[in-house]
Scaffold this active site. Structure first.
Site, PDB file in Angstrom:
ATOM      1  N   VAL A   1       0.828  -1.209   0.000  1.00  0.00           N
ATOM      2  CA  VAL A   1       0.000   0.000   0.000  1.00  0.00           C
ATOM      3  C   VAL A   1       0.864   1.261   0.000  1.00  0.00           C
ATOM      4  O   VAL A   1       1.808   1.373   0.786  1.00  0.00           O
ATOM      5  CB  VAL A   1      -0.922   0.034   1.242  1.00  0.00           C
ATOM      6  CG1 VAL A   1      -1.871   1.222   1.174  1.00  0.00           C
ATOM      7  CG2 VAL A   1      -1.695  -1.272   1.375  1.00  0.00           C
ATOM      8  N   CYS A   2       0.541   2.201  -0.915  1.00  0.00           N
ATOM      9  CA  CYS A   2       1.193   3.522  -0.884  1.00  0.00           C
ATOM     10  C   CYS A   2       0.180   4.552  -1.324  1.00  0.00           C
ATOM     11  O   CYS A   2      -0.943   4.218  -1.695  1.00  0.00           O
ATOM     12  CB  CYS A   2       2.421   3.557  -1.791  1.00  0.00           C
ATOM     13  SG  CYS A   2       2.046   3.629  -3.547  1.00  0.00           S
ATOM     14  N   GLY A   3       0.574   5.826  -1.308  1.00  0.00           N
ATOM     15  CA  GLY A   3      -0.360   6.918  -1.554  1.00  0.00           C
ATOM     16  C   GLY A   3      -1.126   6.827  -2.854  1.00  0.00           C
ATOM     17  O   GLY A   3      -2.338   7.024  -2.891  1.00  0.00           O
TER      18      GLY A   3
END
Lengths: 162, 100
Positions: free
Chosen positions: B9-11
């Site tokens: 998960v990342c922005g």
């Protein structure tokens, strides 16, 4: 290789910026001017940075890797900016850790799975403190491209040797 | 070779999560794991975690509160290189703890 795609027009030296918004406009704007990203790209970079920061504090030189959604990108590219004065970014994954940033790698990415090599080399570049120092001290854009070329060639050789 | 599923998960659900996923694939291969990675944004992470059966969730953006149903590990060390070996060791430890 990143250096092969790097043109002097995608490099900004001693950028006079006081905020991350300025950095997006001045460095990210190069990707728009050179046809890598759409007009909406700079605004999208600024908005995304507020929600999901990209500052990375390693050693003595803070780095940021601003990027945003693929819909604002026309083709993949990287713009590099050295900042005249440190500009505060928030550390990636935090809402309160400030990183004084001296170098930014602004990325225009469409399909990251097609550019895994480049993405991995960006990480290798930002983790090399002595390279970052030399980029900051470089006399001109050509020297910056040469420094990145040398670093990437070193990575390639190490990968082939293993 | 053991198969494991990782949610990264990342922005933006693209760039950083792909960087992290690739590093994990590379390092876990040496540990005898074949990684299938899925990238996600924080806003979609919870529903994806609940819909799929992931062995571990790694993230570089803050995750919204919720019941993810898998161990969650901060992957920022992949970006700095500092504490990176510990990060891989932590991932392997939770996989082993889950019997993988």
């Amino acid at each position: 290789m990143i250096w092969e795609e790097l043109k002097p027009t995608l490099i900004c030296r001693n950028v006079d910026a006081v905020s991350s918004d300025d950095v997006m406009e001045l460095v990210g704007g190069r990707l728009v001017a050179e046809g890598y990203a759409k007009q909406s790209y700079v605004k999208a970079l600024q908005t995304r940075e507020r929600s999901f920061s990209t500052g990375i504090g390693i050693g003595s030189i803070g780095v940021a890797i601003p990027h945003t959604d693929p819909q604002h990108v026309r083709r993949p590219g990287i713009a590099i900016g050295t900042l005249r004065r440190p500009v505060d970014f928030l550390q990636m994954g935090t809402v309160d850790v400030v990183v004084p940033v001296r170098i930014v790698f602004v990325m225009a990415v469409q399909n990251p799975n097609e550019h895994i090599g480049s993405l991995q080399r960006v990480i290798a570049l930002i983790q090399d403190e002595s390279l970052l120092k030399r980029l900051l001290l470089a006399d001109d854009k050509e020297e910056m491209i040469r420094l990145i070329r040398e670093k990437e060639e070193t990575i390639e050789r190490a990968a082939q040797a293993s | 070779m053991k198969n494991v599923k990782i949610l990264s998960v990342c922005g933006s659900g693209t760039v950083t999560s792909t960087m992290v996923a690739e590093k994990l694939k590379e390092h876990l291969l040496d540990e005898g794991y074949k990684v299938e990675a899925t990238e996600a944004r924080p806003t979609e992470a919870l529903s994806m975690a609940q819909a799929g059966s992931y062995d571990v969730i790694v993230h570089t953006s803050p995750l919204p509160e919720g019941e993810y149903g898998a161990p969650i590990i901060d992957a920022f060390a992949c970006m700095t290189g500092i504490g990176e070996d510990q990060f891989y060791a932590d991932v392997v430890a939770v996989l082993q703890a889950a019997g993988k």
